[in-house]
Design an enzyme around this catalytic site. Sequence first.
Site, PDB file in Angstrom:
ATOM      1  N   HIS A 204      30.689  37.141  42.740  1.00 34.61           N
ATOM      2  CA  HIS A 204      30.739  36.084  41.724  1.00 34.61           C
ATOM      3  C   HIS A 204      29.396  35.382  41.588  1.00 34.61           C
ATOM      4  O   HIS A 204      29.067  34.843  40.550  1.00 34.61           O
ATOM      5  CB  HIS A 204      31.897  35.121  42.005  1.00 34.61           C
ATOM      6  CG  HIS A 204      33.204  35.743  41.613  1.00 34.61           C
ATOM      7  ND1 HIS A 204      34.065  36.268  42.533  1.00 34.61           N
ATOM      8  CD2 HIS A 204      33.728  36.004  40.387  1.00 34.61           C
ATOM      9  CE1 HIS A 204      35.096  36.805  41.894  1.00 34.61           C
ATOM     10  NE2 HIS A 204      34.922  36.652  40.594  1.00 34.61           N
ATOM     11  N   ARG A 311      36.565  32.225  32.747  1.00 32.78           N
ATOM     12  CA  ARG A 311      36.926  32.002  34.157  1.00 32.78           C
ATOM     13  C   ARG A 311      36.972  30.488  34.375  1.00 32.78           C
ATOM     14  O   ARG A 311      35.993  29.803  34.073  1.00 32.78           O
ATOM     15  CB  ARG A 311      35.875  32.598  35.093  1.00 32.78           C
ATOM     16  CG  ARG A 311      35.804  34.121  35.086  1.00 32.78           C
ATOM     17  CD  ARG A 311      34.770  34.588  36.103  1.00 32.78           C
ATOM     18  NE  ARG A 311      34.837  36.005  36.360  1.00 32.78           N
ATOM     19  CZ  ARG A 311      34.077  36.918  35.736  1.00 32.78           C
ATOM     20  NH1 ARG A 311      33.209  36.544  34.825  1.00 32.78           N
ATOM     21  NH2 ARG A 311      34.193  38.193  36.047  1.00 32.78           N
ATOM     22  N   ARG A 347      41.581  32.456  31.341  1.00 34.08           N
ATOM     23  CA  ARG A 347      42.238  33.009  32.531  1.00 34.08           C
ATOM     24  C   ARG A 347      42.659  31.864  33.428  1.00 34.08           C
ATOM     25  O   ARG A 347      41.850  30.968  33.707  1.00 34.08           O
ATOM     26  CB  ARG A 347      41.289  33.929  33.289  1.00 34.08           C
ATOM     27  CG  ARG A 347      41.932  34.425  34.575  1.00 34.08           C
ATOM     28  CD  ARG A 347      41.071  35.396  35.293  1.00 34.08           C
ATOM     29  NE  ARG A 347      39.980  34.739  35.984  1.00 34.08           N
ATOM     30  CZ  ARG A 347      39.053  35.396  36.666  1.00 34.08           C
ATOM     31  NH1 ARG A 347      39.080  36.709  36.710  1.00 34.08           N
ATOM     32  NH2 ARG A 347      38.094  34.752  37.297  1.00 34.08           N
ATOM     33  N   GLU A 446      44.200  44.545  37.762  1.00 30.26           N
ATOM     34  CA  GLU A 446      43.025  44.672  38.625  1.00 30.26           C
ATOM     35  C   GLU A 446      43.388  45.057  40.055  1.00 30.26           C
ATOM     36  O   GLU A 446      42.548  45.086  40.926  1.00 30.26           O
ATOM     37  CB  GLU A 446      42.190  43.386  38.584  1.00 30.26           C
ATOM     38  CG  GLU A 446      42.965  42.107  38.804  1.00 30.26           C
ATOM     39  CD  GLU A 446      42.105  40.845  38.656  1.00 30.26           C
ATOM     40  OE1 GLU A 446      40.878  40.943  38.564  1.00 30.26           O
ATOM     41  OE2 GLU A 446      42.694  39.752  38.658  1.00 30.26           O
ATOM     42  N   ASN A 469      36.176  44.913  38.160  1.00 27.14           N
ATOM     43  CA  ASN A 469      35.455  44.503  39.380  1.00 27.14           C
ATOM     44  C   ASN A 469      36.390  44.605  40.575  1.00 27.14           C
ATOM     45  O   ASN A 469      36.033  45.112  41.632  1.00 27.14           O
ATOM     46  CB  ASN A 469      34.954  43.059  39.273  1.00 27.14           C
ATOM     47  CG  ASN A 469      34.048  42.855  38.087  1.00 27.14           C
ATOM     48  OD1 ASN A 469      33.478  43.811  37.593  1.00 27.14           O
ATOM     49  ND2 ASN A 469      33.934  41.621  37.619  1.00 27.14           N
ATOM     50  N   ASP A 470      37.598  44.083  40.379  1.00 25.26           N
ATOM     51  CA  ASP A 470      38.568  44.146  41.469  1.00 25.26           C
ATOM     52  C   ASP A 470      39.266  45.489  41.528  1.00 25.26           C
ATOM     53  O   ASP A 470      39.586  45.976  42.619  1.00 25.26           O
ATOM     54  CB  ASP A 470      39.595  43.017  41.323  1.00 25.26           C
ATOM     55  CG  ASP A 470      39.021  41.711  41.828  1.00 25.26           C
ATOM     56  OD1 ASP A 470      38.419  41.717  42.910  1.00 25.26           O
ATOM     57  OD2 ASP A 470      39.157  40.689  41.130  1.00 25.26           O
ATOM     58  N   ARG A 480      33.704  44.136  47.370  1.00 21.01           N
ATOM     59  CA  ARG A 480      32.730  44.036  46.286  1.00 21.01           C
ATOM     60  C   ARG A 480      31.518  43.182  46.619  1.00 21.01           C
ATOM     61  O   ARG A 480      30.538  43.196  45.884  1.00 21.01           O
ATOM     62  CB  ARG A 480      33.410  43.534  45.000  1.00 21.01           C
ATOM     63  CG  ARG A 480      33.939  42.128  45.090  1.00 21.01           C
ATOM     64  CD  ARG A 480      34.865  41.803  43.927  1.00 21.01           C
ATOM     65  NE  ARG A 480      34.218  41.012  42.903  1.00 21.01           N
ATOM     66  CZ  ARG A 480      34.857  40.475  41.870  1.00 21.01           C
ATOM     67  NH1 ARG A 480      36.156  40.670  41.705  1.00 21.01           N
ATOM     68  NH2 ARG A 480      34.221  39.760  40.989  1.00 21.01           N
ATOM     69  N   CYS A 517      37.480  43.560  31.013  1.00 24.19           N
ATOM     70  CA  CYS A 517      36.609  42.386  31.145  1.00 24.19           C
ATOM     71  C   CYS A 517      35.784  42.433  32.423  1.00 24.19           C
ATOM     72  O   CYS A 517      35.050  41.512  32.728  1.00 24.19           O
ATOM     73  CB  CYS A 517      37.415  41.097  31.068  1.00 24.19           C
ATOM     74  SG  CYS A 517      38.618  40.958  32.383  1.00 24.19           S
TER      75      CYS A 517
HETATM   76  C1  PEP Z   1      37.447  41.603  37.498  1.00 28.68           C
HETATM   77  O1  PEP Z   1      37.981  41.626  38.612  1.00 28.68           O
HETATM   78  O2  PEP Z   1      36.982  42.621  36.942  1.00 28.68           O
HETATM   79  C2  PEP Z   1      37.320  40.334  36.755  1.00 28.68           C
HETATM   80  C3  PEP Z   1      36.926  40.322  35.513  1.00 28.68           C
HETATM   81  O3  PEP Z   1      37.587  39.191  37.396  1.00 28.68           O
HETATM   82  P1  PEP Z   1      36.657  38.544  38.542  1.00 28.68           P
HETATM   83  O4  PEP Z   1      35.337  39.256  38.529  1.00 28.68           O
HETATM   84  O5  PEP Z   1      36.544  37.102  38.202  1.00 28.68           O
HETATM   85  O6  PEP Z   1      37.431  38.799  39.791  1.00 28.68           O
HETATM   86 MG    MG Z   2      39.155  39.976  39.269  1.00 32.17          MG
END
Ligand code: PEP
Ligand code: MG
Length: 593
Positions: A204, A311, A347, A446, A469-470, A480, A517
């Site tokens: 993040h 977010r 979100r 995710e 991402n997750d 990650r 996303c």
């Molecule tokens: C993701 O997990 O791809 C996502 C968009 O949410 P975050 O990166 O905030 O976990």
């Molecule tokens: Mg996520």
Amino acid sequence: MPDQATPEEIRLKGIGVSPGIAIAPLQLTGSRFEEPETRLIAADAVAREKERLQASLTATREQIRNLQREIDDSAGSDHASIFDAHLLVLDDATVIDEVMRTIEGRQVNAESAYYGIINRYLESLRKIADPYLRERAIDIEDVARRVLKNLRWPGGEAGRGIKAIDFEKPSVIAAHDLTPSDTVALNRDRVLAFATEAGSPTSHTAIMARSLAIPAVVAIRDLLSHVHPGVQTLIDGYHGLLILNPSAETLEEYEALRQREGQLLKKLEKLRSAETATADGRRITLSANIEFIEELPLVKEQGAEGVGLYRTEFFYLNETELRSEDRQAENYTRAAEELQPHGVIIRTLDIGGDKLWPEHFEEPEPNPFLGWRGIRVSLARPEIFKAQLRAILRASARGKVGLMYPFLSCVEEVRRANELLDEAKLELDHAGVAFDPDIEVGAMIEIPSAALLADAFATEVDFFSIGTNDLIQYTTAVDRINERVADLYQPTHPAVIRLICDIVAAAHRHQIWAGICGEIAGDVLLTPLLIGAQVDELSVGAAQILRVRRAVSQLDSGDCGEFLQEALKRREASDILEMCREVAAEKYPELID
Ligand code: PEP
Ligand code: MG
């Protein structure tokens, strides 16, 4: 040989996570031994200041003993005995006496007195040739850092809130690591770029650097042993480089790069008001990801079709006052109004993982990414969750607003969240407050369990937003934010690509739309795959909007479908990535290196 007047240029390689170039003197921040602020105190506050020092020494002693016990259990007493040396440093009567006398004699705060004396010892130790004695400086620094930390945050670090990271002059900063809270606290006018030893592209911290448009490089091995404050430094977020003492040729080279970038941006600017469609006319919604309301002007300037992911954790990482329903409603309403005729998808709170909520995470979890995060926190705190839902609903009366739930792992969670949404609607109804009764509700997909049950989720919501991402993290069991396994974090892993295809197909079977996303949505190397998977929306960082629009416009959706089928036959992530690179190099070479 470089002469004395021209210090040698040194290049350190890491991973570029936020594009851009900055040149400025370097400053250190984070877990280094930093000089605390000096405060003069009244004569009657001297006793209290001495007590603070004693309390901090006691807390530090306890922490070191705990560490010693842990290490004794896990690695044996040889290793644990290192901490005997730390305890000796901590309890050194000469040092403590001298600090007490300084507090009294100079009437200054304990931090300043302690730092001054320890620093003097450190300076003389560092000058000694004997490597063994020089090594001891590290132990002393380690102990002193703990003492200062305990003085600053007597209740433990958890309750500390946000500390602004700022400097008097424009600087680039280096740190072992920065937390998302550190990043949000960067003074954007004076911190021009940052580099860290830890971190990865989807942490993040990296995402926020992109949002704040701060060039950033992470995962530079041994960064802190190469740098010192004040040295002229260039940070190249495009190529993941930190250059100390850049030479005249390097500066020239970067000036040329800046100009090339400028020319490309000029070309791309023409696409600001264009629609996003493939060469054969398939429309894609191209929206933006934001973390702060302040990003809206940039989002609109870049021609995004609304916000696909807002977010909202930063209301909760910040001062408590920001979290009130009214403050949130005000903020969401502003987003909805400013983005007209497009919309904003908000979100709900996704706290946990690497974004910790100080007062609720005092006891660190052994596996925060598998722990109390996202919808799990919201369902366990229904009053806080409903306040957020009411705030979102209130904004929906003033513009186009959608909402989505993060971190869903089972259908019960989305059902329960929807029940609470119904309650929030009823409460507003009773209070006579307007909202859009048909607000669009989405599920973030995710977690692999949700991906595999996409058909079941699709009957509960109006859209899917795939959080890659997750999804990558949980599908491949690769943390990650852990730089040690960063090479295993592979967006083109065949298992991930298959899941994405299956999620989109499930959405379409149920006549709902599906977008992405996660960060891969903004990576133009992967656009052919995502178009091939028939995603309906891509939500990307503001800086990526025009690049992605251009990439999409150069592709044919039919060809991308065939390309995807070919890719799905491959067994290795690197093969698929190479295939993507070839297509990108043929269709839009100007967008890739
Ligand atoms: C993701 O997990 O791809 C996502 C968009 O949410 P975050 O990166 O905030 O976990
Ligand atoms: Mg996520």
